[in-house]
Scaffold this motif. Structure first.
Motif, mmCIF file in Angstrom:
data_model
loop_
_atom_site.group_PDB
_atom_site.id
_atom_site.type_symbol
_atom_site.label_atom_id
_atom_site.label_comp_id
_atom_site.label_asym_id
_atom_site.label_seq_id
_atom_site.Cartn_x
_atom_site.Cartn_y
_atom_site.Cartn_z
ATOM 1 N N ARG A 185 -3.413 7.467 -9.322
ATOM 2 C CA ARG A 185 -2.439 8.196 -8.157
ATOM 3 C C ARG A 185 -3.243 7.946 -6.939
ATOM 4 O O ARG A 185 -2.629 7.844 -5.788
ATOM 5 C CB ARG A 185 -2.526 9.533 -8.631
ATOM 6 N N ALA A 186 -4.672 8.087 -7.007
ATOM 7 C CA ALA A 186 -5.306 8.111 -5.734
ATOM 8 C C ALA A 186 -5.133 6.455 -5.127
ATOM 9 O O ALA A 186 -4.824 6.477 -3.782
ATOM 10 C CB ALA A 186 -6.713 8.523 -6.025
ATOM 11 N N ALA A 187 -5.277 5.564 -6.076
ATOM 12 C CA ALA A 187 -5.367 4.201 -5.440
ATOM 13 C C ALA A 187 -3.912 3.800 -4.811
ATOM 14 O O ALA A 187 -3.774 3.094 -3.861
ATOM 15 C CB ALA A 187 -5.541 3.389 -6.498
ATOM 16 N N PHE A 188 -2.608 4.606 -5.500
ATOM 17 C CA PHE A 188 -1.324 4.190 -4.983
ATOM 18 C C PHE A 188 -0.684 5.067 -4.441
ATOM 19 O O PHE A 188 0.366 5.396 -4.436
ATOM 20 C CB PHE A 188 -0.683 3.854 -6.334
ATOM 21 N N ASP A 189 -1.428 5.831 -3.461
ATOM 22 C CA ASP A 189 -0.990 6.861 -2.746
ATOM 23 C C ASP A 189 0.067 7.849 -3.303
ATOM 24 O O ASP A 189 1.010 7.993 -2.751
ATOM 25 C CB ASP A 189 -0.348 6.174 -1.464
ATOM 26 N N GLY A 190 -0.510 8.327 -4.368
ATOM 27 C CA GLY A 190 0.488 9.254 -5.184
ATOM 28 C C GLY A 190 1.652 8.710 -5.516
ATOM 29 O O GLY A 190 2.481 9.364 -5.938
ATOM 30 N N PHE A 191 1.810 7.427 -5.767
ATOM 31 C CA PHE A 191 2.910 6.702 -6.377
ATOM 32 C C PHE A 191 4.007 7.084 -5.353
ATOM 33 O O PHE A 191 5.325 7.104 -5.769
ATOM 34 C CB PHE A 191 3.246 6.971 -7.699
ATOM 35 N N ALA A 192 3.852 7.499 -4.142
ATOM 36 C CA ALA A 192 5.186 7.401 -3.008
ATOM 37 C C ALA A 192 5.852 6.237 -2.929
ATOM 38 O O ALA A 192 4.993 5.034 -2.324
ATOM 39 C CB ALA A 192 4.322 8.189 -1.862
ATOM 40 N N PRO A 193 6.763 5.810 -3.454
ATOM 41 C CA PRO A 193 7.459 4.574 -3.091
ATOM 42 C C PRO A 193 7.454 4.026 -1.758
ATOM 43 O O PRO A 193 7.329 2.810 -1.365
ATOM 44 C CB PRO A 193 9.042 4.676 -3.753
ATOM 45 N N ASP A 194 7.820 4.925 -0.634
ATOM 46 C CA ASP A 194 7.797 4.542 0.651
ATOM 47 C C ASP A 194 6.426 3.817 1.184
ATOM 48 O O ASP A 194 6.461 3.220 1.939
ATOM 49 C CB ASP A 194 8.261 5.461 1.580
ATOM 50 N N ARG A 195 5.354 4.417 0.665
ATOM 51 C CA ARG A 195 3.950 4.091 0.985
ATOM 52 C C ARG A 195 3.702 2.640 0.334
ATOM 53 O O ARG A 195 3.394 1.599 0.669
ATOM 54 C CB ARG A 195 2.989 5.077 0.844
ATOM 55 N N VAL A 196 3.963 2.791 -1.058
ATOM 56 C CA VAL A 196 3.456 1.460 -1.734
ATOM 57 C C VAL A 196 4.351 0.291 -1.350
ATOM 58 O O VAL A 196 4.012 -0.975 -1.197
ATOM 59 C CB VAL A 196 3.724 1.727 -3.184
ATOM 60 N N ALA A 197 5.749 0.567 -1.027
ATOM 61 C CA ALA A 197 6.371 -0.524 -0.546
ATOM 62 C C ALA A 197 6.037 -1.239 0.639
ATOM 63 O O ALA A 197 6.257 -2.471 0.759
ATOM 64 C CB ALA A 197 7.995 0.038 -0.170
ATOM 65 N N GLY A 198 5.136 -0.609 1.345
ATOM 66 C CA GLY A 198 4.587 -1.279 2.598
ATOM 67 C C GLY A 198 3.359 -1.862 2.444
ATOM 68 O O GLY A 198 2.820 -2.321 3.339
ATOM 69 N N TYR A 199 2.738 -2.116 1.109
ATOM 70 C CA TYR A 199 1.598 -2.678 1.148
ATOM 71 C C TYR A 199 1.684 -4.027 0.939
ATOM 72 O O TYR A 199 2.486 -4.687 0.998
ATOM 73 C CB TYR A 199 0.944 -2.455 -0.508
ATOM 74 N N GLY A 200 0.416 -4.498 1.747
ATOM 75 C CA GLY A 200 0.418 -5.848 2.187
ATOM 76 C C GLY A 200 -0.799 -6.501 1.361
ATOM 77 O O GLY A 200 -1.412 -5.974 0.532
ATOM 78 N N ASP A 201 -1.172 -7.749 2.029
ATOM 79 C CA ASP A 201 -2.482 -8.452 1.228
ATOM 80 C C ASP A 201 -3.710 -7.718 1.213
ATOM 81 O O ASP A 201 -4.255 -7.636 0.058
ATOM 82 C CB ASP A 201 -2.556 -9.664 2.061
ATOM 83 N N ALA A 202 -3.847 -6.965 2.229
ATOM 84 C CA ALA A 202 -5.287 -6.059 1.993
ATOM 85 C C ALA A 202 -5.086 -5.087 1.241
ATOM 86 O O ALA A 202 -6.213 -4.746 0.520
ATOM 87 C CB ALA A 202 -5.278 -5.407 3.604
ATOM 88 N N ASP A 203 -4.044 -4.597 1.008
ATOM 89 C CA ASP A 203 -3.999 -3.417 -0.067
ATOM 90 C C ASP A 203 -3.875 -4.217 -1.397
ATOM 91 O O ASP A 203 -4.646 -3.278 -2.450
ATOM 92 C CB ASP A 203 -2.568 -2.770 -0.039
ATOM 93 N N ILE A 204 -3.392 -5.169 -1.666
ATOM 94 C CA ILE A 204 -3.576 -5.896 -3.148
ATOM 95 C C ILE A 204 -4.850 -6.098 -3.277
ATOM 96 O O ILE A 204 -5.340 -5.662 -4.308
ATOM 97 C CB ILE A 204 -2.535 -7.371 -3.034
ATOM 98 N N GLU A 205 -5.740 -6.798 -2.189
ATOM 99 C CA GLU A 205 -7.141 -6.926 -2.603
ATOM 100 C C GLU A 205 -8.054 -5.509 -2.836
ATOM 101 O O GLU A 205 -8.931 -5.615 -3.574
ATOM 102 C CB GLU A 205 -7.748 -7.708 -1.248
ATOM 103 N N ARG A 206 -7.640 -4.424 -2.041
ATOM 104 C CA ARG A 206 -8.350 -3.327 -2.088
ATOM 105 C C ARG A 206 -7.998 -2.818 -3.709
ATOM 106 O O ARG A 206 -9.130 -2.360 -4.394
ATOM 107 C CB ARG A 206 -7.472 -2.198 -1.304
ATOM 108 N N LEU A 207 -6.722 -3.114 -4.137
ATOM 109 C CA LEU A 207 -6.361 -2.496 -5.475
ATOM 110 C C LEU A 207 -7.062 -3.406 -6.652
ATOM 111 O O LEU A 207 -7.734 -2.784 -7.746
ATOM 112 C CB LEU A 207 -5.090 -2.662 -5.797
ATOM 113 N N LEU A 208 -7.331 -4.674 -6.193
ATOM 114 C CA LEU A 208 -7.965 -5.571 -7.323
ATOM 115 C C LEU A 208 -9.242 -5.223 -7.350
ATOM 116 O O LEU A 208 -10.152 -5.596 -8.157
ATOM 117 C CB LEU A 208 -7.757 -6.919 -6.884
ATOM 118 N N ALA A 209 -10.097 -4.584 -6.250
ATOM 119 C CA ALA A 209 -11.572 -4.246 -6.276
ATOM 120 C C ALA A 209 -11.662 -2.767 -6.755
ATOM 121 O O ALA A 209 -12.890 -2.396 -6.836
ATOM 122 C CB ALA A 209 -12.026 -4.507 -4.828
ATOM 123 N N ASP A 210 -10.527 -2.284 -7.121
ATOM 124 C CA ASP A 210 -10.825 -0.731 -7.435
ATOM 125 C C ASP A 210 -11.103 -0.699 -9.101
ATOM 126 O O ASP A 210 -10.225 -1.080 -9.609
ATOM 127 C CB ASP A 210 -9.639 0.001 -7.128
#
Length: 210
Positions: free
Chosen positions: A80-105
């Motif tokens: 929930r913390a990593a995916f901004d509370g699973f707010a679809p509007d926030r997650v829909a805007g994720y780009g490459d930097a967010d993907i790398e951030r999540l892969l490092a979490d």
């Protein structure tokens, strides 16, 4: 004795459920671990009818594929913390930097395909708003009847409706929504009731009778 076909008496204990120290009968998977027990008693199988709740659960069910649900449940706060509370509007805007951030979490399941599916599904969730929304879409596959399992062997892992839901979601651009995963979703959010007949939770969703 081997070959004995004498039926068990009506008062025989149900081997499919475990009676806890509180006197309540639960399936074995929810009988001992405190986290799973709390989840089973208060959340699993209760109706979820909002977009946010369903998007979160679709995402977590996808991450659970190949893993135990206990693993995902323990990591849910980190998810929930990593995916901004699973707010679809926030997650829909994720780009490459967010993907790398999540892969490092290390707090979540670091699977690139599943992370990308979460972003894909957030965008598909937003598109579905033009067609009634995710909640109505998913609940539209509620069957006419629900299983009535007495044993674990009688609990299905897929259904006609879960196959249809999986196909329909894929047609809307969703990923990681196979029929087994969608059946697990339908169980978790109350669309079907697969609580064992001997469980204290059977029929408590208000959707299906006990």
């Amino acid at each position: 004795m081997t070959g004995d076909t004498t039926p068990a008496p009506d008062h025989a204990p149900d081997p499919a459920v475990v009676v806890g120290d509180d006197g309540l009968a639960r399936p074995a998977w929810a009988a001992t671990d405190p986290l799973l027990r709390e989840y089973y008693d208060t959340e699993w199988g209760m109706p979820v009818r909002d977009e946010h709740g369903l998007y979160e659960r679709i995402t977590l069910e996808a991450f659970q594929a190949g893993l135990s649900w206990a693993t995902i449940l323990r990591k849910r706060p980190a998810f929930r913390a990593a995916f901004d509370g699973f707010a679809p509007d926030r997650v829909a805007g994720y780009g490459d930097a967010d993907i790398e951030r999540l892969l490092a979490d290390a707090g979540i399941v670091r699977n690139r395909a599943k992370i990308l599916a979460a972003v894909t599904n957030a965008r598909a969730t937003i598109r579905l708003r033009e067609h009634g929304g995710l909640a109505d879409f998913v609940w539209g596959f509620k069957p006419q009847q629900t299983p009535e399992p007495r044993t674990f062997a009688e609990i299905p892992t897929t259904s006609t409706e879960s196959w249809a839901l999986a196909k329909a979601l894929r047609a809307q651009g969703f990923a990681f929504v196979g029929p087994t995963t969608m059946h697990a979703l339908m169980e978790a959010v109350g669309i079907v009731d697969t609580h064992l007949l001997g469980s204290h939770r059977r029929g408590t969703s208000g959707i299906w009778p006990a």
